[in-house]
Design a protein around this motif. Structure first.
Motif, PDB file in Angstrom:
ATOM      1  N   LEU A  22       0.830  -1.210   0.000  1.00  0.00           N
ATOM      2  CA  LEU A  22       0.000   0.000   0.000  1.00  0.00           C
ATOM      3  C   LEU A  22       0.865   1.260   0.000  1.00  0.00           C
ATOM      4  CD1 LEU A  22      -2.678   1.482   0.186  1.00  0.00           C
ATOM      5  CD2 LEU A  22      -2.693   1.061   2.641  1.00  0.00           C
ATOM      6  N   LEU A  23       1.926   1.276   0.811  1.00  0.00           N
ATOM      7  CA  LEU A  23       2.827   2.420   0.841  1.00  0.00           C
ATOM      8  C   LEU A  23       3.507   2.625  -0.513  1.00  0.00           C
ATOM      9  CD1 LEU A  23       4.536   1.994   4.338  1.00  0.00           C
ATOM     10  CD2 LEU A  23       2.948   3.786   3.646  1.00  0.00           C
ATOM     11  N   GLU A  24       3.967   1.537  -1.117  1.00  0.00           N
ATOM     12  CA  GLU A  24       4.589   1.620  -2.447  1.00  0.00           C
ATOM     13  C   GLU A  24       3.598   2.179  -3.461  1.00  0.00           C
ATOM     14  OE1 GLU A  24       7.821   0.428  -5.248  1.00  0.00           O
ATOM     15  OE2 GLU A  24       7.721   0.622  -3.073  1.00  0.00           O
ATOM     16  N   CYS A  25       2.376   1.712  -3.393  1.00  0.00           N
ATOM     17  CA  CYS A  25       1.314   2.181  -4.286  1.00  0.00           C
ATOM     18  C   CYS A  25       1.101   3.685  -4.110  1.00  0.00           C
ATOM     19  CB  CYS A  25       0.028   1.419  -3.997  1.00  0.00           C
ATOM     20  SG  CYS A  25      -1.445   2.106  -4.767  1.00  0.00           S
ATOM     21  N   ALA A  26       1.072   4.156  -2.867  1.00  0.00           N
ATOM     22  CA  ALA A  26       0.844   5.577  -2.598  1.00  0.00           C
ATOM     23  C   ALA A  26       1.951   6.437  -3.204  1.00  0.00           C
ATOM     24  CB  ALA A  26       0.757   5.813  -1.092  1.00  0.00           C
ATOM     25  N   VAL A  27       3.200   6.012  -3.043  1.00  0.00           N
ATOM     26  CA  VAL A  27       4.325   6.769  -3.595  1.00  0.00           C
ATOM     27  C   VAL A  27       4.210   6.866  -5.114  1.00  0.00           C
ATOM     28  CG1 VAL A  27       6.826   6.760  -3.955  1.00  0.00           C
ATOM     29  CG2 VAL A  27       5.893   6.215  -1.703  1.00  0.00           C
ATOM     30  N   VAL A  28       3.884   5.754  -5.768  1.00  0.00           N
ATOM     31  CA  VAL A  28       3.769   5.741  -7.222  1.00  0.00           C
ATOM     32  C   VAL A  28       2.605   6.615  -7.693  1.00  0.00           C
ATOM     33  CG1 VAL A  28       3.229   4.267  -9.208  1.00  0.00           C
ATOM     34  CG2 VAL A  28       4.922   3.532  -7.516  1.00  0.00           C
ATOM     35  N   ILE A  29       1.510   6.597  -6.964  1.00  0.00           N
ATOM     36  CA  ILE A  29       0.380   7.460  -7.331  1.00  0.00           C
ATOM     37  C   ILE A  29       0.792   8.930  -7.250  1.00  0.00           C
ATOM     38  CG2 ILE A  29      -1.884   8.279  -6.572  1.00  0.00           C
ATOM     39  CD1 ILE A  29      -2.556   5.388  -5.838  1.00  0.00           C
ATOM     40  N   TYR A  30       1.546   9.309  -6.218  1.00  0.00           N
ATOM     41  CA  TYR A  30       2.014  10.691  -6.103  1.00  0.00           C
ATOM     42  C   TYR A  30       2.918  11.054  -7.282  1.00  0.00           C
ATOM     43  CZ  TYR A  30       0.518  10.068  -1.233  1.00  0.00           C
ATOM     44  OH  TYR A  30      -0.217   9.810  -0.097  1.00  0.00           O
ATOM     45  N   LEU A  31       3.836  10.149  -7.650  1.00  0.00           N
ATOM     46  CA  LEU A  31       4.738  10.412  -8.770  1.00  0.00           C
ATOM     47  C   LEU A  31       3.963  10.549 -10.083  1.00  0.00           C
ATOM     48  CD1 LEU A  31       7.713   8.001  -7.957  1.00  0.00           C
ATOM     49  CD2 LEU A  31       7.767  10.504  -7.945  1.00  0.00           C
ATOM     50  N   ARG A  32       2.953   9.721 -10.250  1.00  0.00           N
ATOM     51  CA  ARG A  32       2.163   9.796 -11.482  1.00  0.00           C
ATOM     52  C   ARG A  32       1.349  11.081 -11.546  1.00  0.00           C
ATOM     53  NH1 ARG A  32       0.232   3.630 -13.062  1.00  0.00           N
ATOM     54  NH2 ARG A  32       2.311   2.713 -12.912  1.00  0.00           N
ATOM     55  N   GLU A  33       0.917  11.568 -10.387  1.00  0.00           N
ATOM     56  CA  GLU A  33       0.206  12.848 -10.371  1.00  0.00           C
ATOM     57  C   GLU A  33       1.129  13.983 -10.797  1.00  0.00           C
ATOM     58  OE1 GLU A  33      -3.076  14.095  -9.601  1.00  0.00           O
ATOM     59  OE2 GLU A  33      -3.346  12.037 -10.292  1.00  0.00           O
ATOM     60  N   LEU A  34       2.421  13.843 -10.518  1.00  0.00           N
ATOM     61  CA  LEU A  34       3.392  14.860 -10.895  1.00  0.00           C
ATOM     62  C   LEU A  34       3.805  14.768 -12.357  1.00  0.00           C
ATOM     63  CD1 LEU A  34       5.755  14.793  -7.767  1.00  0.00           C
ATOM     64  CD2 LEU A  34       4.227  16.643  -8.428  1.00  0.00           C
ATOM     65  N   TYR A  35       3.981  13.525 -12.854  1.00  0.00           N
ATOM     66  CA  TYR A  35       4.583  13.354 -14.174  1.00  0.00           C
ATOM     67  C   TYR A  35       3.641  12.762 -15.232  1.00  0.00           C
ATOM     68  CZ  TYR A  35       9.031  14.402 -11.958  1.00  0.00           C
ATOM     69  OH  TYR A  35      10.043  15.025 -11.281  1.00  0.00           O
ATOM     70  N   TYR A  36       2.550  12.144 -14.814  1.00  0.00           N
ATOM     71  CA  TYR A  36       1.651  11.492 -15.778  1.00  0.00           C
ATOM     72  C   TYR A  36       0.196  11.825 -15.432  1.00  0.00           C
ATOM     73  CZ  TYR A  36       5.854   8.776 -16.826  1.00  0.00           C
ATOM     74  OH  TYR A  36       7.133   8.395 -17.163  1.00  0.00           O
ATOM     75  N   LYS A  37      -0.122  13.099 -15.468  1.00  0.00           N
ATOM     76  CA  LYS A  37      -1.481  13.526 -15.100  1.00  0.00           C
ATOM     77  C   LYS A  37      -2.538  12.946 -16.039  1.00  0.00           C
ATOM     78  CE  LYS A  37      -0.484  17.830 -12.669  1.00  0.00           C
ATOM     79  NZ  LYS A  37      -1.147  17.417 -11.424  1.00  0.00           N
ATOM     80  N   ASP A  38      -2.142  12.649 -17.277  1.00  0.00           N
ATOM     81  CA  ASP A  38      -3.087  12.092 -18.254  1.00  0.00           C
ATOM     82  C   ASP A  38      -3.065  10.564 -18.275  1.00  0.00           C
ATOM     83  OD1 ASP A  38      -3.788  14.667 -19.033  1.00  0.00           O
ATOM     84  OD2 ASP A  38      -2.127  14.773 -20.463  1.00  0.00           O
ATOM     85  N   GLY A  39      -2.369   9.951 -17.323  1.00  0.00           N
ATOM     86  CA  GLY A  39      -2.273   8.492 -17.268  1.00  0.00           C
ATOM     87  C   GLY A  39      -0.883   8.018 -17.632  1.00  0.00           C
ATOM     88  N   PHE A  40      -0.433   6.998 -16.929  1.00  0.00           N
ATOM     89  CA  PHE A  40       0.916   6.465 -17.162  1.00  0.00           C
ATOM     90  C   PHE A  40       0.985   5.749 -18.498  1.00  0.00           C
ATOM     91  CE2 PHE A  40       3.930   2.940 -16.965  1.00  0.00           C
ATOM     92  CZ  PHE A  40       5.102   3.626 -16.671  1.00  0.00           C
ATOM     93  N   GLN A  41       2.033   6.059 -19.274  1.00  0.00           N
ATOM     94  CA  GLN A  41       2.239   5.390 -20.543  1.00  0.00           C
ATOM     95  C   GLN A  41       3.679   5.582 -21.006  1.00  0.00           C
ATOM     96  OE1 GLN A  41      -0.352   7.251 -23.406  1.00  0.00           O
ATOM     97  NE2 GLN A  41       0.376   9.301 -22.955  1.00  0.00           N
ATOM     98  N   PHE A  42       4.096   4.723 -21.924  1.00  0.00           N
ATOM     99  CA  PHE A  42       5.398   4.887 -22.555  1.00  0.00           C
ATOM    100  C   PHE A  42       5.231   5.760 -23.786  1.00  0.00           C
ATOM    101  CE2 PHE A  42       6.081   1.165 -19.982  1.00  0.00           C
ATOM    102  CZ  PHE A  42       7.419   1.194 -19.657  1.00  0.00           C
ATOM    103  N   PRO A  43       6.287   6.488 -24.209  1.00  0.00           N
ATOM    104  CA  PRO A  43       7.634   6.555 -23.623  1.00  0.00           C
ATOM    105  C   PRO A  43       7.649   7.282 -22.284  1.00  0.00           C
ATOM    106  CG  PRO A  43       7.432   8.123 -25.427  1.00  0.00           C
ATOM    107  CD  PRO A  43       6.172   7.300 -25.441  1.00  0.00           C
ATOM    108  N   LEU A  44       8.629   6.916 -21.449  1.00  0.00           N
ATOM    109  CA  LEU A  44       8.722   7.478 -20.112  1.00  0.00           C
ATOM    110  C   LEU A  44       9.196   8.925 -20.151  1.00  0.00           C
ATOM    111  CD1 LEU A  44      10.448   4.461 -18.334  1.00  0.00           C
ATOM    112  CD2 LEU A  44       8.036   5.093 -18.219  1.00  0.00           C
TER     113      LEU A  44
END
Length: 205
Positions: A22-44
Motif C-alpha cells: 500500500l505504501l509503495e502504491c501511494a508513492v507511485v500514485i504521487y509520482l504519477r500525479e506529478l509526471y503522468y497527469k493524463d495516465g501512465f504510458q510509454f515513452p517514459l
C-alpha cells in the motif's frame, strides 16, 4: 517451531508485506500525479537526477526492510530466505492490487510497466512479475511449513539452477534498456547528473 506459531508468524509477515504494498502504491500514485497527469504510458518522461537517486535509495530501503522481515521471522538460513521471498512476492502483488483499486491501473495484465531501477531500469508486462510472485509464494510457503524435524534441503545444483533462473528473469527485464544504451554506454546510475530515463524518451515496449 510449532505449526500454529508458524501460521501466526506467516500471518504477520503477510500483513506487513500488504501494508508495504500500500505504501509503495501511494508513492507511485504521487509520482504519477506529478509526471503522468493524463495516465501512465510509454515513452517514459524524464525525472530530475536527484529524484531518481531518491527513488533508487527508496527501492534499496524497501529490499532491506523485506530482508529484515525474513531474518526476524525465520529460524534457520533457508527459512529466513523463504520468508524474505514470500514477503517480497506479497508486497509486489498487493502493490498492483492497490494500484488497480485506487486508480484503475493496470488496464490489463499485458500492460507494460517500469518495474524496478536497481541496477538498471526493469521493464516488462504486469503479468510477468505477477507470475513470478505466485511461483515465489508457492515455493516459499512449501519451505516455511515443512516440519522442523524434516526440513527441506536444497543442494548446490538446485541453488545454481534457482539463482541462474532468477538472473535470467532479471536480465530479461533489463535487456531492452541495456540494448538501447549499449551504443553510448551511458547507463544511468547513482552518480549520473543527467535526467533519469533520458535514454528511454522514444522507447515504447
Amino acid at each position: 517451531m510449532h505449526h500454529l506459531q508458524k501460521n501466526k508468524i506467516t500471518l504477520w509477515v503477510t500483513m506487513f508485506a500488504i501494508a508495504m504494498g500500500l505504501l509503495e502504491c501511494a508513492v507511485v500514485i504521487y509520482l504519477r500525479e506529478l509526471y503522468y497527469k493524463d495516465g501512465f504510458q510509454f515513452p517514459l518522461r524524464t525525472m530530475p537526477a536527484f529524484l531518481g537517486k531518491v527513488e533508487v535509495w527508496r527501492e534499496a530501503a524497501t529490499i532491506l526492510m523485506l530482508i529484515s522481515t525474513g531474518i526476524l521471522a525465520g529460524n534457520s538460513k533457508l527459512n529466513r530466505f523463504a520468508y524474505f521471498v514470500y514477503s517480497f512476492a506479497i508486497w509486489d502483488l498487493f502493490y498492483y492490487i492497490f494500484l488497480y483499486i485506487f486508480i484503475g491501473w493496470p488496464q490489463s495484465l499485458s500492460t507494460w510497466d517500469i518495474l524496478f531501477l536497481i541496477p538498471a531500469p526493469w521493464i516488462g508486462p504486469v503479468w510477468a512479475p505477477c507470475l513470478l510472485c505466485f511461483i515465489m509464494i508457492t515455493g516459499s510457503l512449501y519451505i516455511i511449513h515443512q516440519p522442523d524435524e524434516s526440513p527441506v534441503k536444497i543442494n548446490a545444483i538446485h541453488w545454481t539452477l534457482m539463482i541462474g533462473g532468477a538472473c535470467v528473469c532479471i536480465l530479461s527485464f533489463m535487456w531492452d534498456y541495456l540494448l538501447l544504451q549499449s551504443s553510448t554506454l551511458n547507463i544511468w546510475n547513482m552518480f549520473s547528473s543527467e535526467l533519469l530515463f533520458t535514454g528511454l524518451q522514444t522507447y515504447i515496449p
